[in-house]
Design a protein around this motif. Structure first.
Motif, PDB file in Angstrom:
ATOM      1  N   GLN A 888       8.211-129.422 -67.321  1.00 53.18           N
ATOM      2  CA  GLN A 888       7.867-128.083 -67.804  1.00 53.18           C
ATOM      3  C   GLN A 888       9.123-127.374 -68.270  1.00 53.18           C
ATOM      4  O   GLN A 888      10.207-127.532 -67.696  1.00 53.18           O
ATOM      5  CB  GLN A 888       7.182-127.261 -66.707  1.00 53.18           C
ATOM      6  N   ARG A1003       5.274-130.640 -77.021  1.00 55.21           N
ATOM      7  CA  ARG A1003       4.986-129.342 -76.406  1.00 55.21           C
ATOM      8  C   ARG A1003       4.399-128.429 -77.468  1.00 55.21           C
ATOM      9  O   ARG A1003       5.002-128.220 -78.532  1.00 55.21           O
ATOM     10  CB  ARG A1003       6.245-128.708 -75.817  1.00 55.21           C
ATOM     11  N   THR A1004       3.206-127.886 -77.206  1.00 56.85           N
ATOM     12  CA  THR A1004       2.556-126.982 -78.150  1.00 56.85           C
ATOM     13  C   THR A1004       3.272-125.639 -78.143  1.00 56.85           C
ATOM     14  O   THR A1004       3.923-125.266 -77.162  1.00 56.85           O
ATOM     15  CB  THR A1004       1.074-126.793 -77.775  1.00 56.85           C
ATOM     16  N   SER A1007       2.689-123.144 -75.036  1.00 54.19           N
ATOM     17  CA  SER A1007       2.662-123.747 -73.709  1.00 54.19           C
ATOM     18  C   SER A1007       4.071-124.100 -73.278  1.00 54.19           C
ATOM     19  O   SER A1007       4.967-124.290 -74.102  1.00 54.19           O
ATOM     20  CB  SER A1007       1.782-125.002 -73.706  1.00 54.19           C
ATOM     21  N   GLN A1009       4.322-126.734 -71.041  1.00 53.38           N
ATOM     22  CA  GLN A1009       4.140-128.092 -70.524  1.00 53.38           C
ATOM     23  C   GLN A1009       4.493-129.122 -71.586  1.00 53.38           C
ATOM     24  O   GLN A1009       3.996-129.074 -72.713  1.00 53.38           O
ATOM     25  CB  GLN A1009       2.693-128.278 -70.078  1.00 53.38           C
TER      26      GLN A1009
END
Length: 1019
Positions: A888, A1003-1004, A1007, A1009
């Motif tokens: 993350q 990773r979008t 986000s 994550q």
């Protein structure tokens, strides 16, 4: 007002009373002062009026003498005459002495000067119209009459002049109402066609537009009105049609440029705008013969690999013995202007002196008489006019009907004699996608029957076909083409044919073979199970002579379009059949249509799903769009729009035009429009419902800064002098003497700022010696403004097939259980050493590579998602825990939040200040230009300053961006397509373990994550 000079009377009335006698010998009257044009003059009523006033005072002792006087005008509601002295600022009445009540005389000049400001304000307010109401609407309700709206003389005289001016102004503003207001008149065929032509002046309609408009969401793009996606739920159904049956698309909006001239002259100049390094060229022998269709990328003359123009497909007309050759170049409409400009430049073509004005398309002799009907639209047709019911519109919705007659469509070279013609909308193009597309073709189309006699000597119907049928060679050619076309029914999928196979054919009217109800076309394998001819067709393809088609001849196409039998006549013939619903045999009156069938190979790159998405393209003359469209639909095909075409290319893992061409002008324009739409959508949300991209570490959520990405990677390489470890976001701190790599770990720690006292996020790089190096993530670089880096194309996209195959081999894992069967040695590629890839880096320092990514586990990639390099700890964690989804990203600090809040408070103060000034009747202050420009781009949640180093902004080094991503129904997992930096890709592959080659993180934008994905390059 009856007088043109506006004047207002302010009457100051004084009445002096005494006990039993009048003061100063003045009789009982009103002494008045009138204000005329701003000056005070004392007046007395004339003698003949004085007696009338005395009579009115005696008769109405409690009323005023003025005819327009109303009690509520002078006294507030609920206040009587005796109570007027109680108000603030008023004069007091009642039984008081004369000296206390009012002076005996006033000085007019002093009195007027003291009240000049109030009088000017009153005159200004009266002169300006404060509302949109008409004159008669300003009258009291008890004085209004219905006739005032159309009869000015019913208004009072003082308002008649204003009402007359308003009426004249309304006449000019009023639009002329359509003479054909009733629905019956609007729905007449001739009026409908005229209305349709008016509506497509800005955006051209396809021939299937009305069919699409009833069933699709329509969008206006590239000068056309196109179907975007079906209104019904059909996402999975369209995928099933592409996979198991057939999907139909109308590609008639694609542009066609025809080049005519000597073959050597054409090839000599065309070789300047393409390169053999990228694949095929115009000189490819199989394409030059006319057997196969070719595809390539065009560049500006002698500018490869820079200045990309865009991808095109081309078809050569088969040789017919003449010196001149014909070439069709098909391209996306977004690329047409740039490619046409380059072609005119290399062939030195000039504008024609006389512009050709196309004649209107006619279908009957009666249409000369109908020209007057079109010019006089809306007039009632006489009952005696029997031809009015059978009238055919002169101007159609197709072809020349939508072209600008004053625009040139042909350019000639005076030196070489080469002619460039724009055949856009002259040739229609349909695409059938799916394994059963050939079955749909064989059931819908039937080869034309031979004809040696004219059906009607007066018309030119099929005269070209009769002349060709008299030639035995052409008859033999038509029979061989028909036999080859019938063999298509025995193959299981179009992908079994050689890629780009071309088959010419002349067919009959497909409307004659319509089934009674919709059916599903299926292949007949028993008929051609052991046929040697089918096997020969697999291996050798269509012969060269069978690729010939009469569609190359413009005169024949024009004849076919003009002599088409109308739907009305065809339905009339069906109604006269003895057995309703039986086959309609037109005999020699049946139209003969030349077409061209071109095979589309589908997915050719990669190892999985070979041939997926293959099909056929059908080329037709204009005017026959709906005549072929409806029979295709009756064979059970499903129709797709622009979104289905996008998904088709996404599942094939091929770049889509113009979305995935960031190095050409059309791709840059598309990215700007997409950024504008996404930013507007972001602003429409309330601030509390928006994603704060600054805190998420997303620098550019709405556009991919390709130029900034390639510049940053080039700077990293130059700053280090040699390779640095890809997990380090700061290569300038990792270069040590005698070492190519340094083991460093990037960490994000919280540190209090000495100025604000707030907690900041800083990157800490710990090298092998244990020395801490910090750098603020908010530091910016000297790369210019954000807009400049995103609009200028200071990068290229690598399209060299040789280099792409080498990179594709390096992306395969060479150890572990994920090792591919196709090893590098079998591919014939070199091992990845510095001697091999350093020359590539030096040749292409700022290059992008087209890649596809498949997520290892759950996750759904989105548009503009970030492709990052995993660290050693990430790979180690993944090898220990197979269920590990990914790390993350730690939250970032929003450094623009206090600026946005400060700007918001300043706006509130300015608004409050302007409101107070408006109450004081002072002009509002103009905001300072510098301050407004400075805070113009400040939006909460977006990076509003010049972009910093995009590669090192987050805890994982940025490699590239995703241009398209979604859950793939074909692969059963999330898949993404995008571009990565060539320099960054080589860094990553050189330093990854053998069993982890090609592993990246996704990773979008909204986000924190990261998700593991595998990177592949398919060639």
């Amino acid at each position: 007002m009856p007088d043109q000079f506006a004047f207002w009377r302010l009457r100051l009335r004084y009445q002096w009373k005494s006990t039993g006698r009048r003061q100063q010998g003045i009789p009982l009257k009103w002494q008045s002062c009138e204000v005329i044009a701003g000056a005070f003059v004392c007046t007395d009523p004339p003698g003949d009026v004085r007696s009338e006033q005395q009579y009115q005072q005696q008769k109405f002792s409690n009323q005023s003498s003025g005819s327009s006087y109303r009690k509520d005008h002078y006294f507030p509601k609920g206040q009587n005459r005796g109570e007027r002295g109680r108000g603030r600022g008023g004069w007091q009445g009642g039984r008081q002495s004369v000296s206390e009540e009012m002076p005996k005389y006033i000085t007019v000049s002093t009195f007027a000067q003291a009240r000049a400001a109030e009088i000017n304000a009153m005159l200004k307010a009266v002169a300006q119209k404060s509302s949109n109401s008409l004159v008669f609407q300003t009258l009291p309700r008890h004085m209004r009459r219905r006739a005032m709206s159309h009869n000015i003389k019913r208004l009072p005289r003082r308002l008649q002049e204003i009402a007359r001016k308003e009426a004249e102004k309304a006449v000019h503003q009023k639009k002329e109402q359509s003479k054909t207001k009733c629905r019956k008149a609007r729905r007449r065929h001739i009026n409908l066609v005229a209305e349709f032509n008016r509506r497509q002046r800005k955006n051209i309609w396809l021939e299937t537009h009305i069919w699409h408009a009833k069933r699709f969401h329509m969008v206006k793009k590239w000068g056309y009105c196109l179907g975007d996606s079906p209104t019904e739920k059909s996402y999975r159904a369209c995928y099933r049609a592409m996979t198991k049956h057939c999907l139909l698309q109308d590609l008639s909006y694609y542009c066609c440029l025809e080049l005519t001239g000597r073959e050597n002259e054409l090839l000599k100049q065309l070789a300047r705008i393409c390169s053999i390094d990228t694949g095929l060229t115009f000189e490819e022998s199989c394409c030059l013969s006319g057997r196969f269709e070719g595809s390539l990328n065009l560049y500006r003359a002698d500018r490869y690999p820079e200045d990309m123009l865009g991808p095109v497909t081309f078809i050569w007309k088969p040789r017919d013995g003449s010196e001149n050759r014909q070439l069709w170049i098909w391209m996306h409409p977004a690329l047409k202007q740039s490619i046409l400009k380059e072609l005119k430049a290399i062939f030195q073509c000039s504008e024609p002196e006389e512009i050709y004005i196309p004649e209107p398309i006619t279908t009957s002799v009666q249409e000369e008489k109908q020209m007057d009907v079109v010019l006089s639209l809306g007039k009632k047709r006489k009952k005696e006019d029997k031809e009015g019911e059978k009238a055919v519109p002169v101007k159609k919705i197709i072809g020349d009907g939508t072209r600008d007659p004053f625009q040139s469509y042909t350019w000639i070279s005076q030196t070489t004699g080469i002619v460039i013609s724009d055949r856009t909308m002259e040739i229609l193009r349909y695409r059938l996608i799916g394994p059963l597309s050939h079955s749909v073709l064989t059931e819908t189309l039937k080869a034309a029957s031979l004809q040696t006699e004219m059906a009607d000597s007066e018309t030119k119907l099929n005269n070209w076909w009769v002349e060709n049928c008299k030639d035995s060679e052409k008859v033999s050619l038509h029979q061989r083409q028909s036999a080859t076309f019938e063999l298509l029914e025995g193959i299981s999928s179009p992908s079994e044919m050689p890629p780009g196979t071309i088959l010419g054919l002349t067919v009959g009217d497909p409307r004659v073979n319509l089934p009674k109800k919709k059916t599903k076309a299926m292949p007949d394998f028993e008929k051609y199970q052991d046929n040697d001819k089918v096997r020969q067709l697999y291996l050798e393809g269509v012969p060269v002579d069978c690729a010939h088609s009469f569609i190359w001849d413009q005169d024949i196409c024009k004849n076919v379009t003009e002599n088409k039998i109308s739907e009305q006549d065809l339905n009339h013939m069906r109604a006269q059949l003895l057995v309703p619903g039986s086959h309609l045999d037109l005999g020699p009156c049946e139209s003969k249509i030349p077409i061209l069938l071109v095979q589309q190979p589908g997915k050719m790159a990669g190892e999985d799903r070979p041939g997926w998405g293959s099909g056929w393209d059908v080329y037709l003359p204009k005017g026959w769009g709906m005549a072929f469209w409806i029979p295709f639909i009756y064979r059970g095909v499903r129709v797709g729009g622009l979104q289905e075409a996008l998904k088709h290319s996404e599942y094939q893992r091929t770049p889509h035009t113009p979305n995935d061409f960031p190095d050409c002008q059309a791709g840059v324009q598309f990215a700007k429009e997409l950024e504008t739409s996404l930013l507007e959508k972001f602003k429409r949300r309330p601030p509390a419902k928006r994603a704060n991209y600054v805190k998420l570490g997303t620098l550019s959520p709405f556009i991919c800064p390709w130029g900034q990405l390639t510049k940053n990677w080039e700077r990293r390489m130059k700053a280090s002098g040699e390779f640095v470890h890809p997990s380090s976001p700061h290569p300038e701190h990792c270069a040590t003497e005698g070492h190519s790599f340094c083991d460093s770990k990037a960490e994000v720690v919280k540190e209090a700022s000495p100025e604000t006292g707030e907690v900041e996020d800083t990157m800490e790089i710990t090298n092998s010696e244990g020395v801490l190096r910090t750098e603020d993530v908010t530091a910016t670089q000297d790369f210019g403004e954000r807009d400049k880096t995103t609009t200028t194309n200071d990068f290229i996209v690598l399209r060299s097939e040789k280099l792409l195959m080498q990179l594709s081999a390096w992306c395969y894992p060479t150890a572990g259980k994920d090792r591919r069967v196709r090893l590098i040695s079998r591919l014939g590629q070199k091992e990845m050493t510095e001697d091999v890839f350093l020359p590539i880096l030096m040749s292409y320092p700022r290059a992008l590579v087209w890649v596809n990514l498949s997520l290892l586990r759950k996750g759904n990639p989105e548009l503009h998602a970030m492709i990052c390099i995993p660290t050693e700890d990430d790979l180690l964690h993944l090898s220990r825990d197979k269920l590990f989804c990914g790390p993350q990203e730690p939250k970032h600090r929003d450094i623009f939040k206090h600026k946005v809040q400060k700007l918001k408070e300043e706006k509130k103060k300015k608004k409050k200040k302007n409101n107070t000034k408006a109450l004081e009747s002072d002009p509002p202050s103009v905001p300072d230009k510098e301050t407004t420009e400075e805070h113009e781009d400040l939006i909460l949640g977006l990076w509003s300053d010049a972009l910093p180093d995009v590669t090192s902004h987050c805890s994982r080094t940025l490699l590239g961006y995703v241009t398209r991503g979604d859950f793939s129904l074909a692969a059963g997992c999330g898949e993404a397509l995008g571009f990565v930096s060539l320099t960054g890709l080589l860094y990553m592959l050189h330093n990854q373990p053998a069993d982890k080659k090609g592993l990246v993180l996704l990773r979008t934008p909204a986000s924190l994550q990261y998700r593991f994905a595998r990177l592949n390059i398919e060639v």
